[in-house]
Write a protein that holds these residues in place. Structure first.
Motif, PDB file in Angstrom:
ATOM      1  N   LEU A 156      38.377  26.910  48.272  1.00  0.00           N
ATOM      2  CA  LEU A 156      37.044  26.644  48.809  1.00  0.00           C
ATOM      3  C   LEU A 156      36.995  25.201  49.306  1.00  0.00           C
ATOM      4  O   LEU A 156      37.516  24.295  48.657  1.00  0.00           O
ATOM      5  CB  LEU A 156      35.976  26.886  47.741  1.00  0.00           C
ATOM      6  N   LYS A 157      36.353  24.990  50.461  1.00  0.00           N
ATOM      7  CA  LYS A 157      36.468  23.680  51.116  1.00  0.00           C
ATOM      8  C   LYS A 157      35.926  22.522  50.294  1.00  0.00           C
ATOM      9  O   LYS A 157      36.403  21.407  50.425  1.00  0.00           O
ATOM     10  CB  LYS A 157      35.878  23.699  52.518  1.00  0.00           C
ATOM     11  N   ARG A 158      34.967  22.761  49.403  1.00  0.00           N
ATOM     12  CA  ARG A 158      34.478  21.640  48.595  1.00  0.00           C
ATOM     13  C   ARG A 158      35.577  21.090  47.690  1.00  0.00           C
ATOM     14  O   ARG A 158      35.606  19.903  47.394  1.00  0.00           O
ATOM     15  CB  ARG A 158      33.232  22.029  47.813  1.00  0.00           C
ATOM     16  N   ALA A 159      36.508  21.934  47.289  1.00  0.00           N
ATOM     17  CA  ALA A 159      37.651  21.473  46.484  1.00  0.00           C
ATOM     18  C   ALA A 159      38.812  21.034  47.370  1.00  0.00           C
ATOM     19  O   ALA A 159      39.415  19.986  47.132  1.00  0.00           O
ATOM     20  CB  ALA A 159      38.105  22.576  45.528  1.00  0.00           C
ATOM     21  N   SER A 160      39.136  21.826  48.381  1.00  0.00           N
ATOM     22  CA  SER A 160      40.305  21.478  49.205  1.00  0.00           C
ATOM     23  C   SER A 160      40.092  20.183  49.985  1.00  0.00           C
ATOM     24  O   SER A 160      41.024  19.383  50.123  1.00  0.00           O
ATOM     25  CB  SER A 160      40.681  22.635  50.144  1.00  0.00           C
ATOM     26  N   LEU A 161      38.874  19.934  50.465  1.00  0.00           N
ATOM     27  CA  LEU A 161      38.609  18.676  51.176  1.00  0.00           C
ATOM     28  C   LEU A 161      38.585  17.491  50.216  1.00  0.00           C
ATOM     29  O   LEU A 161      38.980  16.382  50.590  1.00  0.00           O
ATOM     30  CB  LEU A 161      37.307  18.769  51.972  1.00  0.00           C
ATOM     31  N   THR A 162      38.142  17.715  48.985  1.00  0.00           N
ATOM     32  CA  THR A 162      38.225  16.659  47.971  1.00  0.00           C
ATOM     33  C   THR A 162      39.689  16.335  47.685  1.00  0.00           C
ATOM     34  O   THR A 162      40.068  15.160  47.586  1.00  0.00           O
ATOM     35  CB  THR A 162      37.495  17.075  46.675  1.00  0.00           C
ATOM     36  N   ALA A 163      40.519  17.367  47.577  1.00  0.00           N
ATOM     37  CA  ALA A 163      41.957  17.146  47.355  1.00  0.00           C
ATOM     38  C   ALA A 163      42.564  16.362  48.511  1.00  0.00           C
ATOM     39  O   ALA A 163      43.373  15.453  48.290  1.00  0.00           O
ATOM     40  CB  ALA A 163      42.675  18.478  47.168  1.00  0.00           C
ATOM     41  N   ARG A 183      22.056  24.105  46.608  1.00  0.00           N
ATOM     42  CA  ARG A 183      21.304  24.288  45.371  1.00  0.00           C
ATOM     43  C   ARG A 183      21.426  25.742  44.960  1.00  0.00           C
ATOM     44  O   ARG A 183      21.488  26.629  45.791  1.00  0.00           O
ATOM     45  CB  ARG A 183      19.829  23.928  45.572  1.00  0.00           C
ATOM     46  N   GLY A 184      21.456  25.950  43.664  1.00  0.00           N
ATOM     47  CA  GLY A 184      21.551  27.318  43.170  1.00  0.00           C
ATOM     48  C   GLY A 184      22.972  27.661  42.762  1.00  0.00           C
ATOM     49  O   GLY A 184      23.822  26.789  42.592  1.00  0.00           O
ATOM     50  N   LEU A 185      23.225  28.934  42.601  1.00  0.00           N
ATOM     51  CA  LEU A 185      24.525  29.433  42.180  1.00  0.00           C
ATOM     52  C   LEU A 185      25.359  29.721  43.427  1.00  0.00           C
ATOM     53  O   LEU A 185      25.028  30.614  44.195  1.00  0.00           O
ATOM     54  CB  LEU A 185      24.341  30.714  41.348  1.00  0.00           C
ATOM     55  N   TYR A 186      26.390  28.956  43.637  1.00  0.00           N
ATOM     56  CA  TYR A 186      27.204  29.129  44.843  1.00  0.00           C
ATOM     57  C   TYR A 186      28.685  29.197  44.485  1.00  0.00           C
ATOM     58  O   TYR A 186      29.517  28.544  45.087  1.00  0.00           O
ATOM     59  CB  TYR A 186      26.909  28.034  45.875  1.00  0.00           C
ATOM     60  N   GLY A 187      29.026  30.039  43.538  1.00  0.00           N
ATOM     61  CA  GLY A 187      30.399  30.162  43.064  1.00  0.00           C
ATOM     62  C   GLY A 187      31.441  30.337  44.154  1.00  0.00           C
ATOM     63  O   GLY A 187      32.263  29.468  44.391  1.00  0.00           O
ATOM     64  N   TRP A 188      31.436  31.488  44.822  1.00  0.00           N
ATOM     65  CA  TRP A 188      32.431  31.759  45.861  1.00  0.00           C
ATOM     66  C   TRP A 188      31.906  31.467  47.259  1.00  0.00           C
ATOM     67  O   TRP A 188      32.618  31.623  48.243  1.00  0.00           O
ATOM     68  CB  TRP A 188      32.916  33.202  45.775  1.00  0.00           C
ATOM     69  N   THR A 189      30.656  31.045  47.362  1.00  0.00           N
ATOM     70  CA  THR A 189      30.099  30.688  48.658  1.00  0.00           C
ATOM     71  C   THR A 189      30.747  29.377  49.098  1.00  0.00           C
ATOM     72  O   THR A 189      30.802  28.413  48.337  1.00  0.00           O
ATOM     73  CB  THR A 189      28.565  30.529  48.563  1.00  0.00           C
ATOM     74  N   ASP A 190      31.259  29.350  50.320  1.00  0.00           N
ATOM     75  CA  ASP A 190      32.024  28.187  50.791  1.00  0.00           C
ATOM     76  C   ASP A 190      31.098  27.150  51.417  1.00  0.00           C
ATOM     77  O   ASP A 190      30.960  27.075  52.631  1.00  0.00           O
ATOM     78  CB  ASP A 190      33.102  28.642  51.774  1.00  0.00           C
ATOM     79  N   VAL A 191      30.459  26.367  50.566  1.00  0.00           N
ATOM     80  CA  VAL A 191      29.508  25.357  51.024  1.00  0.00           C
ATOM     81  C   VAL A 191      30.233  24.058  51.375  1.00  0.00           C
ATOM     82  O   VAL A 191      31.361  23.828  50.953  1.00  0.00           O
ATOM     83  CB  VAL A 191      28.431  25.091  49.948  1.00  0.00           C
ATOM     84  N   GLY A 192      29.566  23.228  52.136  1.00  0.00           N
ATOM     85  CA  GLY A 192      30.138  21.940  52.533  1.00  0.00           C
ATOM     86  C   GLY A 192      30.198  20.958  51.374  1.00  0.00           C
ATOM     87  O   GLY A 192      29.687  21.201  50.284  1.00  0.00           O
ATOM     88  N   VAL A 193      30.841  19.824  51.629  1.00  0.00           N
ATOM     89  CA  VAL A 193      31.038  18.817  50.590  1.00  0.00           C
ATOM     90  C   VAL A 193      30.681  17.444  51.149  1.00  0.00           C
ATOM     91  O   VAL A 193      30.848  17.180  52.338  1.00  0.00           O
ATOM     92  CB  VAL A 193      32.507  18.855  50.069  1.00  0.00           C
ATOM     93  N   ASP A 194      30.182  16.575  50.278  1.00  0.00           N
ATOM     94  CA  ASP A 194      29.807  15.214  50.647  1.00  0.00           C
ATOM     95  C   ASP A 194      30.873  14.262  50.101  1.00  0.00           C
ATOM     96  O   ASP A 194      30.954  14.040  48.897  1.00  0.00           O
ATOM     97  CB  ASP A 194      28.437  14.888  50.054  1.00  0.00           C
ATOM     98  N   LEU A 195      31.669  13.709  50.979  1.00  0.00           N
ATOM     99  CA  LEU A 195      32.768  12.822  50.576  1.00  0.00           C
ATOM    100  C   LEU A 195      32.405  11.347  50.754  1.00  0.00           C
ATOM    101  O   LEU A 195      33.281  10.505  50.937  1.00  0.00           O
ATOM    102  CB  LEU A 195      34.032  13.163  51.370  1.00  0.00           C
ATOM    103  N   SER A 196      31.130  11.023  50.639  1.00  0.00           N
ATOM    104  CA  SER A 196      30.693   9.643  50.863  1.00  0.00           C
ATOM    105  C   SER A 196      30.854   8.743  49.635  1.00  0.00           C
ATOM    106  O   SER A 196      30.703   7.529  49.759  1.00  0.00           O
ATOM    107  CB  SER A 196      29.233   9.625  51.335  1.00  0.00           C
TER     108      SER A 196
END
Length: 194
Positions: free
Chosen positions: A52-59, A16-29
Motif C-alpha cells: 500500500l502506497k502509504r507504506a511503500s512511499l514511506t519506505a 479518517r476512519g477505517l482504511y485497512g486495505w484502502t490505498d490512501v495517500g501519505v503525507d511525507l512532510s
C-alpha cells in the motif's frame, strides 16, 4: 547469532476512519522523523514494505543506500471489508453488536467481508518467518501498519490480543525486535525522534 527487525509505521495520512486495505495517500512532510529514521536504521539492513502506497512511499523516503526488497501484499493493514472507509461511529450504527465484539473480544471475529485479528496475525507471521529465513544474517526493516506492528509486539510478548490492541503506535515510530539465538526480545516500542 544476534540480529534486529525494525518495524516502522508509515507516515501520516489525511484519511479518517477505517482504511485497512484502502490505498490512501501519505503525507511525507515530517522531514525531522524521516531523517531520524534514515540515520537510526542500520545502513546494511534490507528494507521491505507493505504494497500500500502509504507504506511503500514511506519506505522510499527512508531507504537511503539500503537494499530494497519487493513490496509485500501480506504486510497490509487489517482488512475491514465492508467497514472500509467508515468511521467507528458509522460502523457502530450499522453493526452495533458486531462492532463491540470486534474490538472488545478480538481474535476470531471478522468485519463483514473482512478478516479477523487471527487472520491478520497468521498472514503477517508467515511473511515475517519467510523473509527471516530467506535473509538469516541480515537486519531487516519492515515498513508497515498499526495492526501489523501490534501482531509482532503480541508475538514477542506472548500476550493476548486485547492486551496489545490498545497500544499506541505513532506514525513514523520505530519498534525494534532483537533476535538472539532464535529468541525474540522487544528492545523498545514506539520510539520517535526527540
Amino acid at each position: 547469532m544476534t540480529r534486529s527487525l525494525y518495524w516502522v509505521r508509515h507516515a501520516a495520512t489525511n484519511a479518517r476512519g477505517l482504511y485497512g486495505w484502502t490505498d490512501v495517500g501519505v503525507d511525507l512532510s515530517d522531514r525531522q522523523n524521516l531523517s531520524w529514521l534514515n540515520e537510526t536504521l542500520p545502513d546494511r539492513a534490507l528494507i521491505i514494505a507493505s504494497d500500500l502506497k502509504r507504506a511503500s512511499l514511506t519506505a522510499d523516503a527512508i531507504q537511503g543506500n539500503r537494499t530494497r526488497l519487493p513490496n509485500e501484499k501480506n504486510l497490509r493493514e487489517l482488512h475491514f471489508g465492508r467497514w472500509e472507509g467508515k468511521t467507528h461511529q458509522e460502523v457502530s450504527e450499522i453493526d452495533k453488536v458486531l462492532a463491540i465484539d470486534f474490538w472488545e473480544k478480538p481474535g476470531g471475529i471478522k468485519a463483514p467481508e473482512g478478516e479477523s485479528w487471527n487472520d491478520l496475525s497468521h498472514r503477517v507471521n508467515e511473511v515475517v518467518d519467510r523473509i527471516t529465513r530467506l535473509y538469516p544474517k541480515n537486519d531487516l526493516v519492515f515498513v508497515a501498519h498499526y495492526a501489523v506492528i501490534l501482531t509482532q509486539i503480541q508475538r514477542v510478548l506472548g500476550v493476548s490480543t486485547l492486551q496489545v490492541l490498545h497500544r499506541r503506535i505513532h506514525n513514523l515510530s520505530l519498534t525494534k525486535v532483537t533476535e538472539r539465538n532464535s529468541k525474540l526480545e522487544l528492545d523498545f516500542s514506539n520510539k520517535l525522534s526527540e
